[in-house]
Every structure is written in C-alpha cells, then in structure tokens.
Design a protein around this motif. Structure first.
Motif, PDB file in Angstrom:
ATOM      1  N   GLY A 248       7.816  36.835  -0.808  1.00 43.69           N
ATOM      2  CA  GLY A 248       7.403  35.557  -1.365  1.00 43.69           C
ATOM      3  C   GLY A 248       8.335  35.103  -2.475  1.00 43.69           C
ATOM      4  O   GLY A 248       9.404  35.672  -2.701  1.00 43.69           O
ATOM      5  N   THR A 249       7.918  34.081  -3.179  1.00 45.28           N
ATOM      6  CA  THR A 249       8.745  33.417  -4.189  1.00 45.28           C
ATOM      7  C   THR A 249       8.290  33.750  -5.601  1.00 45.28           C
ATOM      8  O   THR A 249       7.098  33.718  -5.897  1.00 45.28           O
ATOM      9  CB  THR A 249       8.698  31.883  -4.002  1.00 45.28           C
ATOM     10  OG1 THR A 249       9.191  31.553  -2.702  1.00 45.28           O
ATOM     11  CG2 THR A 249       9.525  31.174  -5.051  1.00 45.28           C
ATOM     12  N   SER A 250       9.227  34.063  -6.459  1.00 48.25           N
ATOM     13  CA  SER A 250       8.939  34.266  -7.879  1.00 48.25           C
ATOM     14  C   SER A 250       9.945  33.469  -8.687  1.00 48.25           C
ATOM     15  O   SER A 250      11.136  33.447  -8.364  1.00 48.25           O
ATOM     16  CB  SER A 250       9.007  35.750  -8.253  1.00 48.25           C
ATOM     17  OG  SER A 250      10.274  36.292  -7.950  1.00 48.25           O
ATOM     18  N   HIS A 251       9.464  32.789  -9.738  1.00 50.12           N
ATOM     19  CA  HIS A 251      10.314  31.955 -10.582  1.00 50.12           C
ATOM     20  C   HIS A 251      10.622  32.677 -11.884  1.00 50.12           C
ATOM     21  O   HIS A 251       9.777  33.388 -12.427  1.00 50.12           O
ATOM     22  CB  HIS A 251       9.623  30.629 -10.915  1.00 50.12           C
ATOM     23  CG  HIS A 251       9.169  29.855  -9.714  1.00 50.12           C
ATOM     24  ND1 HIS A 251      10.047  29.224  -8.873  1.00 50.12           N
ATOM     25  CD2 HIS A 251       7.930  29.632  -9.211  1.00 50.12           C
ATOM     26  CE1 HIS A 251       9.373  28.629  -7.904  1.00 50.12           C
ATOM     27  NE2 HIS A 251       8.080  28.862  -8.086  1.00 50.12           N
ATOM     28  N   GLU A 252      11.858  32.496 -12.402  1.00 51.12           N
ATOM     29  CA  GLU A 252      12.176  33.044 -13.720  1.00 51.12           C
ATOM     30  C   GLU A 252      11.517  32.204 -14.811  1.00 51.12           C
ATOM     31  O   GLU A 252      11.413  32.620 -15.948  1.00 51.12           O
ATOM     32  CB  GLU A 252      13.685  33.089 -13.934  1.00 51.12           C
ATOM     33  CG  GLU A 252      14.333  31.726 -14.156  1.00 51.12           C
ATOM     34  CD  GLU A 252      15.760  31.842 -14.645  1.00 51.12           C
ATOM     35  OE1 GLU A 252      16.312  30.817 -15.048  1.00 51.12           O
ATOM     36  OE2 GLU A 252      16.313  32.941 -14.613  1.00 51.12           O
TER      37      GLU A 252
END
Length: 455
Positions: A248-252
C-alpha cells in the motif's frame, strides 16, 4: 527610599526584558547578532550587516513577529519569533525573493522603498536581511518565502501605532527609532506574509503589514510530478519459511484533512498516481554485482548507475497490476504473506514506487516479492515479465505483447570467453613472439663464437 528605588528599578528592568517576548507553545523567541550603531545614525546601509539577519531555524518555521531592538550601550539587534507550521503539513516549497535595488538616502524613511511581499497567496516569510551592493550605494532586502498547499484561510491588514521618527529630538530619521514598532501577528497560528514602512503623518512612522492564518492542508493540492519504480531489498532468509510484508501507500507527510472529503481526496491522489504511472515511469537500474547466464556457462559482472523510462503498453500493464497498492493506505492491516522456498540462503526484494509530488514524497509497496541468491543479484525484469520467476535474477525477460519492448533492469553479462577468431589471433601472436625470441638468441650465440675465434 533607596530600597523602594531599587525595587522600582528592578521591576523596570524586568518589564523591559519581557516586553514583546511572549513564550508560546510551538514557537520560539530568537535574536539576531548584535552590532554597535551610533545613536543618531540615519544611514540604513548600516543595517546591511550579516549579524542582523533574521532567520528561522528551518524552512518549516514561519516568522510570526519581529522588532528592531536596542541592548546596552550602542548595541542593536532584531528580536523575533518563529513558529512551526502545522505538524500535518507537507514539506514547504521555498524561494528567495528580493526587493528592487534603491538608494539608501540619508534617513530610515528610505526603507519605504522596499516592500517585502511574498509572491503567492499563503506564502510565509521565513527569513530576511538587508543587502548592500558592492558596486554602488544601493540596498535591497533579500528574503525567503515558503508555501505549503492549504485551503483558503483569512488574512488581516494591520499597522503598528504611529511613532515619532526622532524629529522631536532633532534626530529625524535615526535608525534607533525603529525600536518603537513591534510587528506581530495577533495569534501564534498566523504568519507574516508582507510589510512595508509608511509615513502616516509628518514626523511619524508606522509599519503596515499582513498576517494570514492557516487553513487545512489538502491532498488535492499535492500534484504528482514523478513516479519511479525499483526492486528494493527488504529481507533475507536461510530456509523455508512464511514471511509477512506490508503493501500500500505511505506518505512522508501527513494529510491534515479531518473532514468527509479525506477519502475522496486520497482516492483522487491515487488515481492521479496510477494515471501518471500508466503514461510512463522511471525504473531505477543502479547497482553492481555478478551473475551467471541462463545456461550457466558464462559468468560476468555488471555495474548499473542509470535509469530507464517504461512507457506504452508495458507501463499501462505494470501500473494496472499495482492498482490496489496505489489505492490502499499502508496500515498494520494491509499485509500479505510470502512463501520462501527451502533451497538455501536467499535475499528478498519487493517492487516499490517512489512518488514525488508538490507536497513531498510517498512510497507505494506492491505485492510482488522475488528472491535471488545474493544482495548483489537483484531481479532483472519488471514484475510479472520474467521467463522463470524462480530465476528472476537472470537477464531473461518477456515483453507485454508480441513485438513490444523488453525491459532489462540489469545489463547482459560481460563474456569472459574468447571467440574462435580471437583465439587464433592470440595463438598467432604467441608464435611470432617465440620466433623473434629464438632468432635473437641464435644471433647472440653466433656473435659470441666469432668474437672468441678472432679476438
């Protein structure tokens, strides 16, 4: 009487020290360097001193207040307050701005020629200093403006109370009279975006400035600029086992949306990323190591420091393969399991995208896992395009469609064997060298015999 006088003096000093120095959460009071200024000086070029630069600690801080101040004796400096941008905001985009070069004149009144103003809405001033030209007497302000994606908040125009410019003391235009003006926003949640020195009436000066409050950060404002894919080493294994990985997607950065539009904007961002990846994305092919050919008869080495662009039907196919990863926010629940074969030590690689947008950087992890014999042998093909998934480190890849492009993420091996022509040429060179050496030896022996017989 002396005790009373001492107490009053103490209170006066403490009050002077605390003036305009609020201690607030999320903000910090700072001071510029100090330098000596003559009490009656009217030359604004003296402010073009590197010591009196106003600078927040980093770009994630905004200027909330500043004031030209006087210390003991003839010392002058700026005291100012910097506050941190909302924790949920992405990294700011900053730019250096300047006012126009102009003559310094003979009075602080000439500062009214310099309007500090950030170029776009909801940009905050992060630092400023006065700069003097090395070629002329002209001066200008150099300042940094930073911006983060934000929904529209509100701004307010303010003025400092009109203060005497020194005229009543026959010191008109003296720089020290700037200390009568505290340029400060009403709350810690507001930032300075512009200001200018004005003359509301004869003998008075005032600062006119603007303070803006933060709105909410929006994912919709985070425009995607680049998508890069790569096989990333994530683990190693020494035998048969079942491992769990996240996808999945993870944002900084953290989305600050706390309303009903959060899911909609996340979905819009995911669609934009998938569209960008479908159009074309970069693949990282940097690294070095050793590998064997498919037949195992040729070994070689490679060194990879470039990148390639995947486009056309291939990029559309690969992006579609990871559609779920683009639209899934990485959490503790977004995991999958992978079976590692029991054929000895191996290294595991996961296909990941690095997404750069106007808010910062994000990582999208897919569910494609490959295992190779060593960390120096990364997978050579795009996910799903291997001839044999168990030998993904071999440079043997498929095209998405017949006649389509084949993308090799590791260069072909450097052959160490020689061709038949090469071997023949080498043998010929060896024979020639032997003949030349033999002739030289015979000549040396013959010369020695002649010398012995006749000398």
């Amino acid at each position: 009487m002396r005790t009373l006088f001492g107490s009053c003096l103490c209170v006066l000093l403490i009050s002077s020290f605390l003036r305009f120095r609020p201690v607030v959460a999320g903000c910090e009071r700072r001071e510029s360097g100090r330098f000596d200024l003559h009490a009656k000086s009217t030359d604004i070029r003296e402010l073009a001193n590197v010591k009196v630069a106003v600078e927040c600690a980093n770009e994630r801080q905004y200027l909330q207040q500043f004031r030209f101040d006087r210390g003991v004796s003839l010392e002058v400096f700026y005291e100012y307050t910097c506050c941190g941008i909302p924790q949920s905001s992405p990294m700011p985009i900053c730019s250096e701005e300047t006012t126009t070069w102009d003559e310094p004149g003979d009075s602080m009144h000439y500062l009214d020629r310099h309007h500090i103003q950030c170029p776009s809405d909801f940009s905050y001033v992060n630092s400023f200093r006065l700069e003097a030209s090395s070629l002329t007497r002209y001066v200008r302000y150099v300042y940094k403006c930073c911006k983060i994606p934000s929904s529209l908040g509100s701004c307010v125009q303010l003025n400092t109370p009109g203060g005497n410019d020194g005229n009543e003391f026959q010191e008109s235009g003296a720089l020290v009279y700037l200390d009568r003006h505290n340029i400060v926003c009403p709350t810690d949640n507001e930032f300075l975006s512009k200001w200018i020195l004005t003359h509301p009436r004869e003998g008075d000066i005032s600062y006119q400035y603007e303070c803006c409050e933060w709105g909410s950060m929006t994912m919709g404002a985070c425009s995607v600029t680049q998508v890069t894919g790569a096989w990333v080493p994530i683990s190693s294994s020494s035998g048969a086992e079942t491992l769990t990985f996240s996808y999945g997607t993870s944002h900084e950065y953290t989305s600050a949306l706390e309303n009903s539009e959060t899911e909609d904007t996340e979905a819009a961002w995911s669609r934009e990323v998938e569209t960008e990846a479908s159009t074309g994305f970069e693949v990282s092919v940097s690294g070095s190591g050793f590998f064997a050919s498919v037949s195992g008869s040729v070994s070689g080495s490679y060194s990879r420091t470039d990148s390639k662009t995947v486009a056309g039907s291939t990029s559309r196919s690969i992006a579609s393969r990871h559609s779920e990863a683009f639209s899934t926010v990485s959490t503790q629940e977004s995991v999958f399991q992978h079976e590692v074969p029991g054929n000895g030590m191996c290294f595991l690689w996961q296909w990941q995208y690095t997404v750069r947008d106007s808010c910062g950087e994000s990582v999208v992890r897919g569910q494609d896992i490959r295992h190779t014999p060593s960390a120096a042998q990364p997978p050579c093909c795009l996910p799903g395009l291997e001839v044999n998934i168990e030998d993904s480190h071999q440079p043997n890849c498929l095209a998405v469609e017949d006649g389509g492009d084949t993308y090799l993420l590791c260069p072909p091996p450097v052959k160490e064997s020689l061709s038949q022509n090469g071997v023949a040429a080498m043998n010929s060179n060896i024979r020639n060298s032997i003949v030349v050496s033999l002739v030289a030896t015979l000549l040396s022996v013959f010369t020695t015999m002649i010398y012995t017989m006749f000398c």
